[in-house]
Write an enzyme that holds these catalytic residues in place. Structure first.
Site, short mmCIF file in Angstrom:
data_model
loop_
_atom_site.label_atom_id
_atom_site.label_comp_id
_atom_site.label_asym_id
_atom_site.label_seq_id
_atom_site.Cartn_x
_atom_site.Cartn_y
_atom_site.Cartn_z
N ARG A 67 0.83 -1.20 0.00
CA ARG A 67 0.00 0.00 0.00
C ARG A 67 0.87 1.25 0.00
NH1 ARG A 67 -5.12 0.69 0.65
NH2 ARG A 67 -5.44 -1.48 1.14
N MET A 92 -11.69 4.89 -4.25
CA MET A 92 -12.11 3.75 -3.44
C MET A 92 -10.92 3.01 -2.81
SD MET A 92 -15.22 4.21 -3.65
CE MET A 92 -16.04 2.79 -2.97
N LEU A 95 -5.98 5.05 2.19
CA LEU A 95 -4.63 5.59 2.08
C LEU A 95 -3.84 5.27 3.35
CD1 LEU A 95 -5.84 8.86 0.45
CD2 LEU A 95 -4.38 7.15 -0.65
N ASN A 109 -11.98 14.76 1.53
CA ASN A 109 -12.84 13.71 0.98
C ASN A 109 -14.29 14.17 1.06
OD1 ASN A 109 -13.51 11.08 0.00
ND2 ASN A 109 -14.11 10.48 2.07
N HIS A 111 -18.27 12.53 1.33
CA HIS A 111 -18.97 11.29 1.68
C HIS A 111 -20.49 11.51 1.59
CE1 HIS A 111 -19.47 7.37 3.50
NE2 HIS A 111 -20.40 7.91 4.27
N GLU A 176 -23.71 17.31 -3.41
CA GLU A 176 -22.24 17.18 -3.41
C GLU A 176 -21.60 18.17 -4.37
OE1 GLU A 176 -21.41 12.54 -2.30
OE2 GLU A 176 -21.40 13.05 -4.41
C1 GRF Z 1 -19.80 10.28 -4.28
O1 GRF Z 1 -21.09 9.98 -3.85
C2 GRF Z 1 -18.89 10.58 -3.12
O2 GRF Z 1 -19.56 11.11 -2.04
C3 GRF Z 1 -18.35 9.21 -2.77
O3 GRF Z 1 -18.19 8.57 -4.01
C4 GRF Z 1 -19.13 9.09 -4.94
C5 GRF Z 1 -18.37 9.48 -6.17
O4 GRF Z 1 -19.22 9.87 -7.21
N1 GRF Z 1 -17.12 9.33 -2.02
P1 GRF Z 1 -18.64 10.46 -8.55
O5 GRF Z 1 -17.62 9.46 -9.07
O6 GRF Z 1 -18.01 11.78 -8.23
O7 GRF Z 1 -19.81 10.58 -9.45
#
Ligand code: GRF
Length: 203
Positions: A67, A92, A95, A109, A111, A176
């Site tokens: 890693r 995904m 780290l 990040n 979420h 987001e």
């Molecule tokens: C988002 O929902 C984010 O919150 C999560 O992963 C998703 C990524 O979506 N960490 P995208 O690839 O930006 O469409």
């Protein structure tokens, strides 16, 4: 003034990357995406980078024996492009503590839930299954634990009785796409101060 440079790390679709590119183009985000990094060559985010003429790099985990070796390569790429902030957008991979320390305060990040509720990879489904009436989005600094670091901004998204994972996901995404550029701009403007877990924002 020279715009701050961002490294954006994605593993999938990259709608958040797209939102950052749009905000950067419109000037609502005074920063430029300097490099897009993916750990998956199939990530659609790479196509988005290509279309926007932004350099993109794939770092394949299989090519690294540990890693930390992967993370060292990631750090090299980020440094090579002079990125001030490292923006995880659907990246995904966990780290290493070494990487997190190296970029502490510069690593963000997003979420799709109101942390600390529903951490992990299935936050949208978990919130629906639990029957909560409100979920949302969290932008946070990354620390050594998953979905855990100091919270910069959160926004609530109500859940409807008719919601499916897809419909809720799509409303969360809209939120987001507003929240991430805003949080990044606040950090770049030096408006964000971190004291332990607590983030203070100067308005
Ligand atoms: C988002 O929902 C984010 O919150 C999560 O992963 C998703 C990524 O979506 N960490 P995208 O690839 O930006 O469409």
């Amino acid at each position: 003034m020279k715009r701050a440079l961002l490294a954006v790390c994605c593993s999938g679709n990259g709608t958040n990357l797209q939102a950052l590119l749009g905000a950067s183009r419109r000037g609502t985000l005074q920063a430029k995406v300097a490099i897009v990094v993916s750990d998956d060559p199939r990530a659609y985010a790479l196509k988005r980078a290509l279309a926007a003429k932004i350099p993109a790099v794939v770092i394949a985990p299989k090519a690294y024996r540990s890693r930390q070796a992967f993370d060292r390569q990631l750090a090299r790429v980020i440094d090579r492009y002079g990125a001030r902030l490292v923006v995880l957008a659907g990246f995904m991979r966990l780290l290493s503590p070494w990487f997190v320390r190296r970029f502490r305060g510069r690593l963000l990040n997003i979420h799709p839930a109101l942390l600390p509720s529903f951490s992990g990879a299935h936050a949208v489904r978990d919130a629906l299954d639990h029957g909560v009436k409100v979920t949302g989005v969290t932008v946070h600094f990354v620390d050594e634990k998953m979905d855990h670091g100091p919270i910069i901004l959160q926004a609530a998204v109500p859940i409807r009785e008719t919601d499916t994972e897809k419909s809720l996901q799509s409303r969360l995404h809209k939120t987001e796409h507003q929240l991430y550029p805003k949080a990044i701009q606040m950090v770049l403007d030096g408006k964000v101060r971190v004291r332990g877990r607590i983030v203070q924002i100067r308005h």
